[in-house]
Every structure is written in C-alpha cells, then in structure tokens.
Design an enzyme around this catalytic site. Structure first.
Site, short mmCIF file in Angstrom:
data_model
loop_
_atom_site.label_atom_id
_atom_site.label_comp_id
_atom_site.label_asym_id
_atom_site.label_seq_id
_atom_site.Cartn_x
_atom_site.Cartn_y
_atom_site.Cartn_z
CE LYS A 130 -1.94 2.40 3.21
NZ LYS A 130 -2.56 2.78 4.46
CG ASP A 148 -7.53 3.65 1.63
OD1 ASP A 148 -8.38 3.06 0.92
OD2 ASP A 148 -7.66 4.84 1.98
#
Ligand code: SF4
Length: 222
Positions: A130, A148
């Site tokens: 991420k 996310d």
C-alpha cells in the site's frame, strides 16, 4: 459481503470502467490530501497515516521535517524521542520504528534516495504494497492501485472483489481497471469511501454509483 450478480469478466470490466468514469466526474481533482515536498517526505507521511487521518498527520509533519530534514537525520533519531513526536498519529511505537528502519535501509542500500520501483520499495523495512503504491503513484506518477481501508470496503460493496486480503484485492482491481487509470481509480475511490460510501452508514440514496452497485440493489431488496 455483497454478491455481485453473475457477471462475466468482460461485463465486470465494463461495469468497473463505468464506475471509474462516474468517480472521475464526482471527484475530478482527486489526489492524496497528505502534504509532502518530495518522495522521502511522502514515505514518512504515508507511514504515519496508517490508522490515522490526513488532517492529524499534516499537523505533525511540518515540525517533524524541520527537525529531521533527511533520511540520515531520521536514521539517527532516538526511538523514544520520535515516539513522542508522532504520538498523536496513533500506533506511535510501531510507526517510529518503521520510520527509523526504513530511513536506515535507504541510507545503507539506496544512498538516501527513495527508489521508484515496487520491489525496491517493498524491500524497505516497514514498507508494504500500500505504501509503495502511494509513493509510486503520488511521487513518481506511475500507475498504482492503493488498497487502503476505503478502497477495500468500497471494492467489496461494489462487487469488484470478494477478497479480504488487500494484496488480493489489488490484483482483482488490476484486472478490471486499465493500467493508466490505476492511480485515479484509487484516489477517487478513497474520497468516495470517505464521503459517500462510509463505513458505518453508506449514503446509498444519494450515491452516483447506485445503479452499478450490487449492495445498493441488496439494500433496496431487489
Ligand atoms: S450504492 Fe451504497 S454501497 Fe454502493 S457504492 Fe454507493 S454508497 Fe456504497
């Protein structure tokens, strides 16, 4: 988790692209709300943003970057001091350790420069896919799907992924969204999740994606 109506891969791709088009219309200037001046600062703010808000992180970082202007400075930081300095962002012990370790890795293996490829980025301690995708897309203008908490939840509700694991969701979305649009899709879906398809009470009646969303149909009893 919502069940998407039985769709072929092609139909799902077409629906995903219509979702993308609507999201781009709804959030034409979507980009990260985190403030940073260069790839290294983006690395630090992204580590701090985990389980926190962009507003909170943006309050902490100006003072932090004045005191620690480089990877070298963060690599030499005292853990207890840095923990105090990032305390308000939550998970402060883990974040202070991640910042110090990533900075040391940068100094030892990359001459203090943030690398611009996924393998090198994820080889830094404390940096997962991420964070790496945030850096690739927002600092280097390269395509990256950022999974996310908002992208994860919205992708599931929109029937674009049935996976829970962020890395698997990323792969599902990569198959559905054209590569050139990966970053736009992530940034717009984050805002959609933050302001419309919220965790506790999605605002389905006013959602632009209602006709493309299996969860909305489920909610309506269709
Ligand atoms: S229709 Fe509802 S569940 Fe579907 S994306 Fe919109 S807000 Fe989320």
């Amino acid at each position: 988790m919502p069940k998407a109506p039985s769709e072929t891969e092609k139909q799902m791709q077409s629906r995903a692209r219509r979702i993308l088009a609507k999201l781009k219309k709804e959030f034409p200037d979507a980009r990260t709300e985190l403030e940073f001046a260069d790839p290294f600062q983006l690395l630090i703010v992204t580590i701090l943003a985990a389980q926190s808000t962009d507003v909170t992180v943006n309050k902490v970082t100006p003072g932090l970057f004045r005191k620690y202007p480089s990877p070298e400075a963060f690599a030499r930081a005292r853990p207890a001091t840095l923990e105090r300095e990032v305390h308000s962002t939550g998970f402060f012990r883990m974040k202070a350790r991640a910042i110090i370790e990533a900075s040391r890795d940068l100094m030892e293996r990359f001459d203090g420069e943030v690398p611009a490829d996924m393998d090198s980025l994820t080889s830094l301690r404390g940096v997962g896919r991420k964070t790496a995708n945030v850096i690739l897309s927002s600092a280097f203008g390269r395509p990256g799907i950022i999974v996310d908490t908002h992208v994860r939840r919205c992708s599931q509700r929109l029937g674009l992924s049935r996976n829970k694991d962020p890395d698997k969701i990323e792969i599902d979305l990569q198959r559905l969204i054209p590569r050139k649009d990966w970053s736009d899709f992530s940034h717009t879906l984050v805002l959609h999740g933050r302001y419309v398809c919220t965790a506790r009470k999605p605002r389905c009646p006013e959602c632009q994606l209602q006709d493309l969303c299996p969860t909305s149909r489920e909610n309506a009893g269709a």
